[in-house]
Design a protein around this motif. Structure first.
Motif, short mmCIF file in Angstrom:
data_model
loop_
_atom_site.label_atom_id
_atom_site.label_comp_id
_atom_site.label_asym_id
_atom_site.label_seq_id
_atom_site.Cartn_x
_atom_site.Cartn_y
_atom_site.Cartn_z
N SER A 62 -5.43 45.39 -21.04
CA SER A 62 -5.90 44.03 -21.30
C SER A 62 -7.42 44.03 -21.10
O SER A 62 -7.91 44.61 -20.14
N TYR A 128 -8.95 33.32 -19.86
CA TYR A 128 -7.72 33.56 -20.62
C TYR A 128 -7.33 35.04 -20.53
O TYR A 128 -6.16 35.39 -20.31
N GLU A 132 -3.91 36.73 -18.76
CA GLU A 132 -2.97 37.67 -19.39
C GLU A 132 -2.88 38.97 -18.60
O GLU A 132 -1.80 39.56 -18.48
N LEU A 137 0.81 40.09 -19.57
CA LEU A 137 1.37 39.49 -20.77
C LEU A 137 0.91 40.29 -21.99
O LEU A 137 -0.29 40.52 -22.17
N THR A 143 2.55 34.89 -23.41
CA THR A 143 1.56 34.02 -22.78
C THR A 143 1.99 32.56 -22.86
O THR A 143 1.91 31.82 -21.87
N TYR A 174 -3.10 27.43 -24.49
CA TYR A 174 -2.54 28.24 -25.58
C TYR A 174 -3.02 27.70 -26.93
O TYR A 174 -3.45 28.46 -27.81
#
Length: 209
Positions: A62, A128, A132, A137, A143, A174
């Motif tokens: 990530s 953000y 995650e 995620l 997510t 989101y």
């Protein structure tokens, strides 16, 4: 007494340009920027959005991202050059394990001409990405489901959002991420007052910390 002096030195080659040559470079840059801005306006855009991040990622990692808002003015061409340079820098930093999570946000704020600690879209994308990463995620669906669990039906943190031909209430962060990440093609909009972005930042801060 220990010697703390640094025996090595660095150098930087600088080219001194005559004023006329400098003015010509700025004139060319201005013309290019105005042309680019005019093309964007003709396509119905009121501003541009670019994402800063590494352009190559090891599978499973990530990485932090940051969105940069580009005004449609004469500086646009120069800022697009800055965007490409920033992406190269971020990618190289990632490859040598020196990518600070704040780097995309800092570079984005500089390109936008904002203070580094001002609320911005860049801060939203940084948080953000950290969200995650914290919950490991791997997809947008993961997510969304995690955020739905955390929001727990509180309508203050839900937004009507049209996706795949259907409209439903989804977590505000989101929705904001998808809108900003697909500016120009996403039919949904973020409120002009910036309330949804600020709400998303506050939520993500709470979830990340």
């Amino acid at each position: 007494m220990k010697d703390t002096s640094i025996p090595e030195s660095g150098s930087l080659e600088v080219t001194l340009l005559p004023e006329s040559q400098w003015d010509q470079k700025l004139s060319d840059l201005r013309a290019s920027g105005l042309s680019m801005a005019r093309d964007m306006r003709d396509k119905g855009h009121s501003f541009g959005v670019e994402i800063l991040g590494t352009t190559e990622v090891r599978g499973g990692d990530s990485v932090p991202l940051s969105a940069v808002v580009i005004k449609l003015d004469w500086k646009m061409a120069a800022k697009m050059e800055m965007i490409e340079s920033a992406r190269e820098l971020i990618t190289t930093a990632y490859k040598v394990d020196s990518l600070d999570p704040a780097l995309p946000h800092v570079l984005g704020s500089i390109i936008e001409g904002k203070g580094l600690y001002e609320h911005s879209i860049g801060e939203f994308f940084e948080l953000y990405g950290r969200f995650e990463e914290k919950y490991q995620l791997k997809s947008g669906r993961d997510t969304k489901e995690k955020m739905e669990t955390l929001v727990n039906g509180d309508r203050r943190y839900l937004k009507q959002y049209k996706e795949y031909g259907q409209s439903s209430l989804v977590p505000v962060p989101y929705a904001v991420r998808n809108i900003l990440g697909h500016a120009g093609t996403n039919p949904n909009k973020v409120d002009k007052e910036g309330v949804e972005i600020r709400t998303s930042i506050d939520l993500l801060r709470t979830w990340v910390n």
